[in-house]
Design an enzyme around this catalytic site. Sequence first.
Site, PDB file in Angstrom:
ATOM      1  N   LYS A  36      -0.522  -5.571  10.583  1.00 31.16           N
ATOM      2  CA  LYS A  36      -1.923  -5.396  10.194  1.00 31.16           C
ATOM      3  C   LYS A  36      -2.513  -6.725   9.731  1.00 31.16           C
ATOM      4  CE  LYS A  36      -5.840  -3.512   8.841  1.00 31.16           C
ATOM      5  NZ  LYS A  36      -5.955  -2.478   7.804  1.00 31.16           N
TER       6      LYS A  36
ATOM      7  N   LYS B  61      -8.022 -10.172  -0.018  1.00 30.93           N
ATOM      8  CA  LYS B  61      -6.565 -10.074  -0.198  1.00 30.93           C
ATOM      9  C   LYS B  61      -5.819 -10.463   1.079  1.00 30.93           C
ATOM     10  CE  LYS B  61      -6.927  -5.158   0.873  1.00 30.93           C
ATOM     11  NZ  LYS B  61      -6.878  -3.781   0.373  1.00 30.93           N
TER      12      LYS B  61
END
Length: 287
Positions: free
Chosen positions: A155, A223
Amino acid sequence: MAINLARENDVLVHSRNISSVLEVVKSGAKSAEDPGQFSGVDVLITCLPDSKIVSRVLFDNQAGLAQYLKPGALVVDTSTIEYGATLELNDRLQAKGLRFLDAPVSGMQKRAEDGSLTMMVGGDTNDLVEVQGALSTMASKILHMGDVGAGQLTKLINQLLFDINAAALAEILPLSVKLGIDPEKVAEVVNSGTGRSYASEFFIPNILQGDFSNGYPMRAAYKDLISGAEISARHNIPTPVLAAATATYQQAVLEGHGDKDKGGMILVYERLLDATFRAASTQGDKA
């Protein structure tokens, strides 16, 4: 995702967002008011903003769900969190006799609604086989990527490429306006030519309208760039293009655009070049 799951499965749902819970209940789920209600579930699926929240939901001393789950229950985390945090979650769950899959998804809101997300899974193959039917209500493409953590790493690769694409649009599109080219015609060329990407197809129409509210906010998505920088440093892998994209991302957040989607990075270069990439119909409006 929970709505699609509840249409075909016996689902117990909990969220701090009460309106979301009510929407899922309409699709046949039951609402959990107490963490002890999860003691009977076979599979716990989490979908949360960051690793700290995932950890708190699972391991809080008073309300953490892991202490209520029966031995051998399977935890499937569809959140997008850091690789290291994922490994730590797995270790803590195993210590409690629980199984774990990391299963982040990609596809944004529309594909979440129609159940056509892509899901990248890390963990034991047998555990994935056990829940594949349930997960397939949320994702039309489910790929087993390897051991625990491999889903998150995959991801991350996808997200970093998306971030780089968005930063490239931010830098180059205002340049075209500065040089006197019509934004709408540039948009048509890019999205029908070799410069096309998912980022361009998603963001350019919204940028032309001055709309930066259709994707995940930059501040919340930062993030991913932290994870990319950490992996680059830890493994001594040079990532100069990612570093440049990160600088644009950081500048946008510093200028107060953190609540906008990644298309909002263009505002940095529009300011620098005094050139606005907008459709003619919006030229009198302020973004």
